[in-house]
Design a protein around this motif. Structure first.
Motif, PDB file in Angstrom:
ATOM      1  N   ASP A 125      -1.094   4.345  15.246  1.00 28.43           N
ATOM      2  CA  ASP A 125      -1.626   3.343  14.030  1.00 28.43           C
ATOM      3  C   ASP A 125      -1.986   1.967  14.717  1.00 28.43           C
ATOM      4  O   ASP A 125      -0.579   1.079  14.834  1.00 28.43           O
ATOM      5  CB  ASP A 125      -0.308   3.581  12.482  1.00 28.43           C
ATOM      6  CG  ASP A 125      -0.992   1.774  11.703  1.00 28.43           C
ATOM      7  OD1 ASP A 125      -1.958   1.526  12.346  1.00 28.43           O
ATOM      8  OD2 ASP A 125      -0.433   1.689  11.167  1.00 28.43           O
ATOM      9  N   VAL A 127      -2.602  -0.959  13.601  1.00 23.09           N
ATOM     10  CA  VAL A 127      -2.033  -2.114  12.245  1.00 23.09           C
ATOM     11  C   VAL A 127      -0.571  -2.638  12.992  1.00 23.09           C
ATOM     12  O   VAL A 127      -0.407  -3.599  13.515  1.00 23.09           O
ATOM     13  CB  VAL A 127      -1.892  -1.912  10.879  1.00 23.09           C
ATOM     14  CG1 VAL A 127      -1.519  -2.913  10.045  1.00 23.09           C
ATOM     15  CG2 VAL A 127      -3.543  -1.775  10.357  1.00 23.09           C
ATOM     16  N   SER A 128       0.257  -1.117  12.628  1.00 17.76           N
ATOM     17  CA  SER A 128       1.506  -1.526  12.832  1.00 17.76           C
ATOM     18  C   SER A 128       2.231  -1.144  14.089  1.00 17.76           C
ATOM     19  O   SER A 128       3.645  -1.775  14.658  1.00 17.76           O
ATOM     20  CB  SER A 128       2.725  -0.280  12.296  1.00 17.76           C
ATOM     21  OG  SER A 128       2.307   0.743  13.279  1.00 17.76           O
ATOM     22  N   GLU A 132       0.219  -6.176  15.241  1.00 17.02           N
ATOM     23  CA  GLU A 132       1.606  -6.864  13.995  1.00 17.02           C
ATOM     24  C   GLU A 132       2.104  -7.093  14.900  1.00 17.02           C
ATOM     25  O   GLU A 132       2.193  -8.259  15.000  1.00 17.02           O
ATOM     26  CB  GLU A 132       1.496  -6.416  12.787  1.00 17.02           C
ATOM     27  CG  GLU A 132       1.034  -6.384  11.752  1.00 17.02           C
ATOM     28  CD  GLU A 132       1.369  -5.165  10.923  1.00 17.02           C
ATOM     29  OE1 GLU A 132       1.306  -4.938   9.329  1.00 17.02           O
ATOM     30  OE2 GLU A 132       2.498  -4.706  10.584  1.00 17.02           O
ATOM     31  N   SER A 233      -3.593 -11.638  13.155  1.00 11.61           N
ATOM     32  CA  SER A 233      -3.569  -9.943  12.793  1.00 11.61           C
ATOM     33  C   SER A 233      -4.439  -9.747  12.105  1.00 11.61           C
ATOM     34  O   SER A 233      -4.879  -8.018  12.280  1.00 11.61           O
ATOM     35  CB  SER A 233      -2.320  -9.683  12.521  1.00 11.61           C
ATOM     36  OG  SER A 233      -1.273 -10.020  10.725  1.00 11.61           O
ATOM     37  N   ARG A 234      -4.807 -10.118  10.698  1.00 13.64           N
ATOM     38  CA  ARG A 234      -5.871  -9.044  10.249  1.00 13.64           C
ATOM     39  C   ARG A 234      -7.026  -8.871  10.988  1.00 13.64           C
ATOM     40  O   ARG A 234      -8.170  -7.877  10.735  1.00 13.64           O
ATOM     41  CB  ARG A 234      -5.930  -9.904   9.119  1.00 13.64           C
ATOM     42  CG  ARG A 234      -4.719  -8.892   7.765  1.00 13.64           C
ATOM     43  CD  ARG A 234      -5.093  -9.071   6.350  1.00 13.64           C
ATOM     44  NE  ARG A 234      -3.922  -8.733   5.584  1.00 13.64           N
ATOM     45  CZ  ARG A 234      -3.198  -8.519   4.661  1.00 13.64           C
ATOM     46  NH1 ARG A 234      -3.961  -8.724   3.699  1.00 13.64           N
ATOM     47  NH2 ARG A 234      -2.573  -8.297   4.146  1.00 13.64           N
ATOM     48  N   VAL A 237      -7.457  -6.324  13.614  1.00 10.78           N
ATOM     49  CA  VAL A 237      -7.172  -4.521  12.690  1.00 10.78           C
ATOM     50  C   VAL A 237      -9.676  -5.433  12.559  1.00 10.78           C
ATOM     51  O   VAL A 237     -10.032  -3.654  12.382  1.00 10.78           O
ATOM     52  CB  VAL A 237      -6.433  -4.614  11.502  1.00 10.78           C
ATOM     53  CG1 VAL A 237      -6.905  -3.052  10.636  1.00 10.78           C
ATOM     54  CG2 VAL A 237      -5.073  -4.770  12.324  1.00 10.78           C
ATOM     55  N   GLY A 373      -8.179  -7.041   4.874  1.00  9.99           N
ATOM     56  CA  GLY A 373      -6.620  -6.167   5.843  1.00  9.99           C
ATOM     57  C   GLY A 373      -6.728  -4.234   5.914  1.00  9.99           C
ATOM     58  O   GLY A 373      -6.497  -3.910   4.210  1.00  9.99           O
ATOM     59  N   SER A 376      -3.427   0.345   7.526  1.00  9.77           N
ATOM     60  CA  SER A 376      -3.251   1.673   9.071  1.00  9.77           C
ATOM     61  C   SER A 376      -4.623   1.895   9.028  1.00  9.77           C
ATOM     62  O   SER A 376      -5.323   1.551   8.777  1.00  9.77           O
ATOM     63  CB  SER A 376      -2.540   2.935   8.254  1.00  9.77           C
ATOM     64  OG  SER A 376      -3.766   3.710   7.467  1.00  9.77           O
TER      65      SER A 376
END
Length: 381
Positions: A125, A127-128, A132, A233-234, A237, A373, A376
């Motif tokens: 993932d 995102v995490s 982030e 962060s977004r 993604v 956003g 995942s």
């Protein structure tokens, strides 16, 4: 003229790609009334640009149209000139004392560590595992403050973003206000201990002589932390998703500021900026009355064919590129260059190291219309 049905933007397909809806609205009018939320929806570039720059007629501080505002919401983000000018100038001083070369070294080192941890493990993932932690490290390093626990901070920050959509989901308003207050409490804890020289230490020292109220200072530092984290962060993604939808043989590494800004125009996460009308005025071909809400759909404006040639395609050398992805006017994003810097490093590294990176499954979007956003983004490098 049909009702635009703004609630359709919460459909999962629209959260991933709202542009078909934006185009239908724009075909009716570049400034369109929505009776569901009783607001004007602005999809035209020229009209959005004009309203964003016109703080006299379109306010960010809703007290100017008689709306009570909790003290916890008074900040760099919600005040208008002249109060806004003082805090904005102070924060700009903070950016000037920050060391961009040191930030770049920190971002590159952190990115190398994060990529080394995931590149051999198969699908993960993004995102995490990357977006982030990378941006949280970058923004706290920029501010010169301790990095908060990610498992506490990220949900709190997402609750604040949810609160921005309270016109569509009223149940999100109070949790958003509470989350802001809790995060401001963290800022207050920072100031109880000596801070290293840098952004936060500078603005705290200079605030009294700059005429900035202490609570406004705390709230504004919270905004720089939270908004800086979320926007950067977004964007990592939403930008990576756009890149992975391009066949590998057609991709180029997004490793320069011009290419990053084109990706912001095409796939930036911030889709809506709202203002209140202070005086009866005209926007586009519509008369806007005092107290009415005007929502600029930046995602739509950034693909307005009157402003951008072939707006539905990515043109990495697009010049000029006056996109609205970081806003315009008095409330334009202060940290835009930092966000571009982080994205240039991340997208450049990914593009050069993993040219065959692929999307493993369709992303799971967060239910946010204002700032898009993902829950995942499963990818394989």
């Amino acid at each position: 003229m049909t009702d635009p049905n703004i609630l359709s933007l919460l459909d999962p397909a629209a959260l991933l790609d709202p542009h078909p809806i934006y185009r239908r609205w724009h075909e009716q009018s570049s400034v369109l009334w929505d009776s569901d939320i009783e607001a004007w929806l602005v999809t035209g570039y020229e009209e959005s640009f004009a309203a964003l720059r016109d703080a006299e007629n379109f306010c960010q501080d809703w007290r100017r149209v008689g709306v009570d505002t909790p003290p916890s919401l008074l900040s760099l983000q919600t005040l208008d000139p002249p109060e806004h000018t003082r805090i904005r100038h102070l924060m700009l001083e903070g950016f000037k004392v920050a060391d961009p070369d040191r930030l770049e070294r920190t971002v590159r080192r952190t990115l190398d560590e994060l990529l080394a941890a995931v590149e051999e493990q198969g699908p993960f993932d993004f995102v995490s595992k990357v977006a982030e932690p990378l941006t949280l490290r970058a923004v706290t390093h920029l501010l010169g403050v301790p990095e908060p626990d990610k498992d506490w901070f990220v949900p709190l920050s997402n609750t604040i973003v949810d609160g921005m959509d309270s016109s569509l989901r009223p149940e999100c308003y109070e949790p958003g206000v509470a989350a802001r207050a809790e995060l401001t409490g963290l800022v207050g804890e920072w100031l109880k201990s000596p801070l290293p020289d840098g952004f936060t230490a500078h603005v705290v020292h200079r605030a009294p002589s700059a005429g900035v109220d202490h609570e406004v200072l705390l709230n504004s530092l919270r905004v720089v932390l939270q908004a800086g984290f979320q926007t950067a962060s977004r964007f990592l993604v939403t930008g990576l998703l756009a890149l992975l939808r391009i066949p590998p043989e057609q991709r180029v590494p997004v490793d320069n500021d011009k290419a990053v800004n084109e990706l912001v125009r095409f796939a930036g996460p911030v889709h809506v900026e709202s203002r209140a009308c202070v005086h009866d005025t005209v926007l586009g071909d519509q008369k806007i009355r005092k107290g009415e809400i005007v929502s600029m759909f930046l995602g739509a404006a950034n693909r307005d064919p009157k402003m951008f040639a072939d707006p539905e395609s990515l043109q990495w050398d697009r010049t000029p590129n006056r996109h609205l992805g970081f806003g315009r006017g008095p409330h334009a994003c202060l940290g835009a260059q930092v966000a571009v810097q982080v994205a240039r490093i991340a997208f450049g590294a990914i593009g050069h190291r993993y040219p065959n990176a692929r999307l493993v499954s369709e992303p799971v979007p967060r239910p946010n219309v204002t700032e898009h956003g993902m829950h995942s983004l499963e990818v394989s490098f």
